[in-house]
Design an enzyme around this catalytic site. Structure first.
Site, short mmCIF file in Angstrom:
data_model
loop_
_atom_site.label_atom_id
_atom_site.label_comp_id
_atom_site.label_asym_id
_atom_site.label_seq_id
_atom_site.Cartn_x
_atom_site.Cartn_y
_atom_site.Cartn_z
N PRO A 180 36.59 52.63 71.77
CA PRO A 180 35.57 53.40 72.47
C PRO A 180 35.84 54.89 72.63
O PRO A 180 34.98 55.62 73.12
CB PRO A 180 35.51 52.73 73.84
CG PRO A 180 36.91 52.24 74.05
CD PRO A 180 37.38 51.79 72.70
N ASP A 203 33.05 58.08 61.28
CA ASP A 203 31.85 58.53 61.98
C ASP A 203 32.24 59.41 63.16
O ASP A 203 33.42 59.60 63.46
CB ASP A 203 30.96 57.35 62.37
CG ASP A 203 31.54 56.47 63.46
OD1 ASP A 203 32.41 56.96 64.22
OD2 ASP A 203 31.14 55.30 63.57
N LYS A 225 27.11 60.45 62.20
CA LYS A 225 25.69 60.22 62.43
C LYS A 225 25.37 60.78 63.80
O LYS A 225 25.50 60.10 64.80
CB LYS A 225 25.38 58.72 62.37
CG LYS A 225 25.47 58.14 60.97
CD LYS A 225 25.11 56.67 60.99
CE LYS A 225 25.01 56.11 59.59
NZ LYS A 225 23.88 56.66 58.86
N GLY A 257 34.04 52.12 68.31
CA GLY A 257 33.77 50.80 68.87
C GLY A 257 34.11 49.69 67.90
O GLY A 257 35.19 49.66 67.32
N THR A 286 34.82 47.19 71.86
CA THR A 286 33.47 47.74 71.95
C THR A 286 33.25 48.52 73.25
O THR A 286 33.70 48.11 74.32
CB THR A 286 32.42 46.63 71.83
OG1 THR A 286 31.11 47.18 72.10
CG2 THR A 286 32.67 45.52 72.81
N MET A 340 23.28 53.87 73.27
CA MET A 340 22.41 54.81 72.54
C MET A 340 21.03 54.92 73.19
O MET A 340 20.02 55.07 72.51
CB MET A 340 22.26 54.38 71.07
CG MET A 340 23.58 54.32 70.32
SD MET A 340 23.40 53.80 68.61
CE MET A 340 22.97 52.07 68.82
#
Length: 410
Positions: A180, A203, A225, A257, A286, A340
């Site tokens: 995380p 990422d 992203k 995650g 996660t 998100m």
């Protein structure tokens, strides 16, 4: 014979460090400077998406142009992260005139300071200089990190991979969950695969300090992203994984995650399988569970919540593209964790309330959980969207709804 370098630990908190260049090398080096508390000035016409995200989050300053000598005003250290020898030499010449130590990614022999191979283990930082040989430094660093890991977790032993012991050189891909945000929350297997990688496709949510520990010859592909901003098409990421592996490289797809929790790891696995590329999947910690825990919020608690649901909020509730039954979620009694969902938080809250969830339901928003920049906003379902806007909460952020938000208070 040249003199040996003098080892030194720099205390950079609040002190200006100038980084020239906005590419892959800067992406790897900046996180460690920020972790040290440095006041980082980044000078580059363009940035990688990962660096742009740090600028947007207010973590560093960016001057979108080429270097000029005045950029070193007030600097204590400069890192030249460009591969143009003439431009790099010009920066280091200015640094020398001002007696500012200069690290050069393009030419170690022309630098006045070297970046060591580093491993971090709790409060212990080990930095290794290999006499100018980065591979030697990495080898010694990795051996020390293995010893520290074995000391603290005797049942868990870091062993060479099967490919390493058999001498196999066939390309392969590993989908690795980086956890995380705290670099120490990557699994032992995930970290081992990083040390074996020839190519790392990362990422924007991966812990930046993990990138700082890569071998100097590792190809770093920034596949960030950025939510609602620039992104690299998933098809291109799939192509990079397949092409590098078919060329014989060991490729690690490093994902924040867990690779499969809203991480599109399944699509990447299918693309590799279709091309005949072997894939290893390494689960990650996660954020849906770890971030609330880091903020003192258990997603379940005896007598409070016997269930928790994790949902993506990147699509608005009223969008035809939404696959979430928000009306059904409103009727649940347990904990709701939304990833998100910051942009659509107002619409999500309105929808849940419209379908019966009490506006007084405790709510929390945790920004950059498990990192040094973690901050927590506590509110109620009815007010959380407005409160988050007022507090200027930014992604990445995890939203938690339910009575567990206050279960450990008092």
């Amino acid at each position: 014979m040249s003199a040996s370098p003098y080892p030194l630990g720099l205390r950079l908190e609040g002190r200006r460090v100038v980084v020239v260049g906005g590419g892959a090398v800067a992406t790897r080096r900046v996180p460690a400077l920020l972790d040290a508390g440095a006041d980082v000035l980044l000078v580059a016409p363009e940035l990688t998406p990962a660096l742009r995200a740090r600028v947007d989050a207010g973590r560093l300053h960016w001057v979108p142009r080429r270097f000029v000598p005045e950029d070193l005003d007030g600097a204590w250290l400069v890192q030249v992260a460009i591969d143009d020898p003439m431009a790099a030499a010009a920066v280091s010449a200015v640094a020398a005139e001002r007696r500012i130590f200069c690290v050069r990614a393009d030419d170690r022999t022309a630098a006045t300071a070297w970046t060591p191979a580093v491993t971090r283990h709790g409060p212990v930082t080990v930095a290794v200089l290999g006499g100018g040989d980065p591979r030697r430094a990495m080898t010694v660093r990795d051996a020390i990190r293995d010893l520290l890991a074995v000391r603290d977790a005797a049942p868990t032993r870091v062993r060479p991979s099967a490919e390493a012991t058999t001498g196999a050189t066939a390309g392969r891909v590993a989908l690795v969950g980086a956890g995380p945000g705290d670099p120490e929350l990557i699994t032992v297997k995930g970290w081992r695969l990083l040390t074996e990688a020839d190519v790392v496709v990362a990422d924007r949510l991966v812990p930046g300090l993990l990138l700082d520990e890569l071998r100097a010859d590792v190809e770093l592909v920034d596949a960030s992203k950025i939510p609602y901003g620039p992104s690299r098409a998933q098809e291109e990421i799939n192509r990079i994984l397949v092409d590098r592996a078919l060329a014989g490289a060991v490729v690690v797809r490093l994902k924040g995650g867990d690779p499969y929790v809203f991480g599109r790891g399944g699509e990447e696995l299918l693309a590799c399988a279709a091309a005949g590329v072997p894939v290893t999947v390494v689960p990650g910690v996660t954020s849906s569970i770890a971030v609330p825990a880091a903020a003192g919020i258990p997603v379940t608690h005896r007598g409070v919540a016997h269930e928790f649901t994790v949902v993506s909020g990147h699509v608005a509730p009223d969008s035809p593209a939404s696959l979430v039954r928000w009306d059904a979620l409103a009727g649940l009694r347990g904990t709701l964790v939304i990833l998100m969902g910051l942009k659509n938080l107002a619409a999500i809250a309105e929808t849940l309330i419209a379908h019966g969830r009490s506006p007084q339901t405790p709510a929390a928003v945790v920004q950059e959980g498990t990192t040094g920049a973690q901050r927590t906003l506590r509110s109620t379902l009815g007010a959380v969207a407005a409160d988050a806007l007022t507090a200027e909460v930014r992604p990445p952020a995890v939203v938690v709804l339910g009575d567990v938000v206050g279960a450990l208070d008092g």
